[in-house]
Design a protein around this motif. Structure first.
Motif, short mmCIF file in Angstrom:
data_model
loop_
_atom_site.label_atom_id
_atom_site.label_comp_id
_atom_site.label_asym_id
_atom_site.label_seq_id
_atom_site.Cartn_x
_atom_site.Cartn_y
_atom_site.Cartn_z
N VAL A 1 110.03 43.04 9.58
CA VAL A 1 109.09 42.05 10.13
C VAL A 1 109.93 40.92 10.70
N ARG B 1 102.00 48.72 13.26
CA ARG B 1 103.31 48.69 13.90
C ARG B 1 104.10 49.94 13.54
N LEU C 1 113.41 32.01 8.04
CA LEU C 1 112.23 32.12 7.17
C LEU C 1 112.07 30.87 6.30
N PHE D 1 100.00 44.24 14.49
CA PHE D 1 100.95 44.11 13.39
C PHE D 1 100.69 45.19 12.34
N VAL E 1 105.96 36.58 12.10
CA VAL E 1 105.50 35.72 11.00
C VAL E 1 104.82 34.47 11.57
#
Lengths: 483, 221
Positions: free
Chosen positions: A162, A157, A240, A154, A167
């Motif tokens: 994202v 990257r 999210l 991550f 996540v």
């Protein structure tokens, strides 16, 4: 602006050896867990089955099944699927993945000794913390090496956005060592006083499902569904919110299971409130998945591997609903100390997590091995057997649990129990037998999976060994990722 | 998403919340409970388990008994624990403070065991003969539960017993088994030290005391 030419194949190659190792380890542990699950299930309606063998007494085969399933199958499967997803989403090959292989060997050696210790009776008898304490530093060290790779993938990257899958994976990679360490310290190494131990162990056994396996399954589904359908997640911007609601609530919901227990009443009350509020993240995640799939189920079901993802997503929805329903005190007073707990575990670990991961492994392994699954018929057989099997297992446990709970609680107007205890045992036996039938079907499906995987590996073994020796990226036409 | 440090803070906060709210808070509230007496001259409760009973707890753990038996009694009115004779009162946090390993259990495949010793021995002091009869019955139950209850689905534990040749006279500890389960003539089954320890532990499980926060249920006259 310079360009780095990185193909998806380069990423796959960087994780090939360790990925195949984790996949093989995972399926081997799955077979071991299935064997112990079947033995434990049969023992509940044929108590004399393998009874002369101390190492195979129910009180050891049952925790052996739990630990082989969660730490053996679950964790190894997570390592291959989620590290691959992280690497692909980061558009970055995993560096030094040979060291990842060593960490994986350490992990599996630790789990092997752990399960053998359980069978030898050297166990703590605390659910999902049964392995002897001497193995804890070993497992944590191995995990640290593996977990760090996900974070490295991550951190380095090559993409700006994202994704929700990243996540969930990052969160779970952080949460697992926390809950495991806390539980090991407060239950095993320096046990807390009295029922504080029990509160910790309930918190842990719930959260290993809720904060380790479930987020990884959701990460996989959020990646696979748009990938295979070729369309974005419906109302993706809500995902999210769903993540944060899950993160804040799900760690509390397990406490509803201490209702009426020797703990302060506020603990189970908090669990009940969290369990009811859990409807929010459940609804968001369900909307994300089911609305995306709506109108495309036929297309989705046409893919043998994608059927597993759909089943897993449906399994997650049912699992989520079971959290809400069993949080209600009126239900909990019946189901709390019953087979419904096992049904809930099977829903979360198998019907939800495992089915999604099956679909992902079917998708990923051909890419890692540059091959195809030898027998599509075996994939279909696997799906039907596992799907039907887990429906039978969960249904029979729910019926057995409600029967057990309601009959234990039934009293006459004079205040005497309606049913003698052995009558209750007799009433649950047919459902325990049905559960064994379900596990038998599941075992059949897993055998098909195992045969298919080893067959594909044997067909690709030569190129796999060449790759192991070469450890280099091939030159080829490539698409450029701008940085 | 641009604020990655915020993401990590949030992930940390999420787990810290449940850790602090459940574990730390319960530790603060009940993590330092001490034994109490109901009245000034009464003995302190709960009493620690010692000797053979303590060793028996280890056997209880090794056999995984907690996967089928609970050790927690619900209050009257919530479930039928009182009516089933599983305890004259509910269990509370203080009952477990002396236990180095608390095994509440999560499934009642078999009956609750919190008050098992009190249940099988009765509240009055049993005679020597009554005690031996209870011990004998327990050993038969552990050796082969179906001897005592034909419909039981409890697993047998024959490996906790030893087949021995009868030398001069049968051992007073030998199991009195029906013909179908008895060893061949000239032999007897005797409990190993593990079986004796487990029986001692089971008989030590008693909820025969009151606490200020947990009194016996008063029967309506």
């Amino acid at each position: 602006m310079s360009s780095i030419k990185i193909l998806p194949e380069h990423i796959d190659r960087s994780i090939r050896v360790s990925g195949v190792f984790f996949a093989l380890s995972a399926i081997t542990w799955l077979m071991i867990a299935t064997l112990f699950a079947l033995i434990s299930s049969v023992k509940m309606h044929i108590p004399g089955f393998l009874a002369s063998w101390e190492c195979l007494t129910f009180g050891r085969t049952f925790p052996a099944y739990l630990n082989a399933l969660v730490y053996g199958w679950g964790s190894n499967a997570i390592f291959v699927v989620c590290l691959w997803i992280m690497a692909r989403l980061a558009k970055s090959p995993l560096p030094y993945s040979g060291l990842l292989l060593i960490a994986g060997i350490f992990w599996n050696v630790g789990v092997t000794f752990g399960v053998l210790s359980i069978l030898a009776g050297n166990m703590t008898s605390v659910e999902l913390l049964e392995m002897p304490p001497s193995l804890t530093p070993f497992l944590l060290f191995a995990y640290a090496l593996i977990g760090v790779w996900g974070i490295i993938a991550f951190r380095y990257r090559n993409t700006e956005p994202v994704y929700i899958s990243q996540v969930y994976i990052l969160a779970a990679l952080f949460w697992f060592p926390w809950i495991y360490s806390v539980a090991q310290v407060l239950v095993v190494f320096a046990p807390a006083r009295g029922v504080v131990q029990s509160i910790v162990s309930v918190w842990f056994s719930h959260n290993i499902l809720a904060l380790w396996l479930t987020p990884m399954a959701l990460a996989t589904a959020y990646y696979m569904i748009p990938k295979i359908l070729g369309r974005p997640i419906y109302k993706y911007h809500l995902s999210l919110i769903g993540f944060w609601a899950l993160a804040l609530l799900i760690g509390w919901t397990g406490m509803a299971n201490m209702y009426g227990g020797p703990v302060p009443i506020w603990i189970s009350s908090v669990g009940t409130v969290a369990g009811i509020l859990w409807v929010l993240p459940l609804a968001i995640i369900a909307i994300n998945f089911h609305q995306t799939l709506l109108g495309h189920y036929k297309q989705a079901f046409a893919s043998p591997m994608f059927r597993f993802i759909i089943f897993g997503v449906a399994g997650f929805t049912v699992f989520g609903l079971s959290i809400v329903i069993t949080a209600l005190p009126a239900v909990n007073s019946v189901t709390q100390l019953s087979y419904v707990n096992s049904a809930h575990f099977s829903l979360g670990v198998y019907a939800s997590f495992t089915m999604v991961i099956f679909g992902a492994i079917y998708f990923i392994l051909p890419k890692l091995l540059n091959g195809e699954w030898p027998k599509t018929a075996f994939i279909n057989l696997h799906f039907i057997s596992s799907g039907l099997g887990i429906i039978i297992v969960v249904s029979s446990l729910v019926i057995a649990g409600f029967t057990q709970g309601m009959e234990i609680n039934a009293i006459t107007s004079e205040g005497r129990p309606v049913y003698p205890f052995l009558h209750i045992v007799a009433d649950t036996l047919p459902w325990l037998f049905t559960r064994s039938v379900g596990w038998g079907l599941i075992a059949f499906g897993h055998t098909a999976f195992f045969v298919n995987l080893t067959w594909m590996l044997l067909k690709r073994i030569r190129s796999f060994i060449q790759d192991l020796k070469a450890q280099s990226l091939p030159s080829a036409k490539c698409r450029t990722f701008e940085v | 998403m641009k604020h990655l440090p915020l993401l990590f803070c949030g992930i940390f906060f999420a787990i810290a919340c449940s850790f602090a709210g459940l574990i730390l808070a319960s530790h603060i509230q009940i993590g330092a409970l001490e034994p109490r007496a109901l009245a000034e001259d009464d003995p302190l409760h709960p009493r620690p388990k010692v000797g053979l009973a303590q060793q028996g707890k280890q056997v209880y753990k090794e056999m995984g008994c907690a996967y089928c038996h609970t050790q927690q009694v619900s209050g009257k009115g919530l479930r039928a624990d009182y009516e089933r004779g599983w305890g004259r009162r509910r269990t509370v946090a203080r009952d477990y403070i002396r236990q180095e390993r608390v095994l509440l259990g999560t499934n009642r495949v078999g009956p609750d065991l919190s008050n098992f010793g009190d249940r099988v021995l009765g509240t009055d002091q049993p005679t020597e003969e009554a005690m031996q009869a209870v011990v004998q019955g327990l050993h038969q139950h552990l050796y082969r539960p179906q001897i005592v209850n034909a419909e039981s689905n409890m697993p047998p534990y024959p490996f906790l017993y030893q087949k021995r040749e009868i030398k001069n006279a049968p051992s007073p500890k030998a199991l009195q088994l029906p013909a179908d389960y008895a060893p061949q003539e000239g032999y007897e089954m005797v409990p190993t030290s593990r079986a004796e320890a487990l029986v001692a532990y089971l008989l030590s499980l008693k909820l025969d005391y009151e606490l200020p926060e947990a009194k016996f249920v008063q029967e309506e006259k």
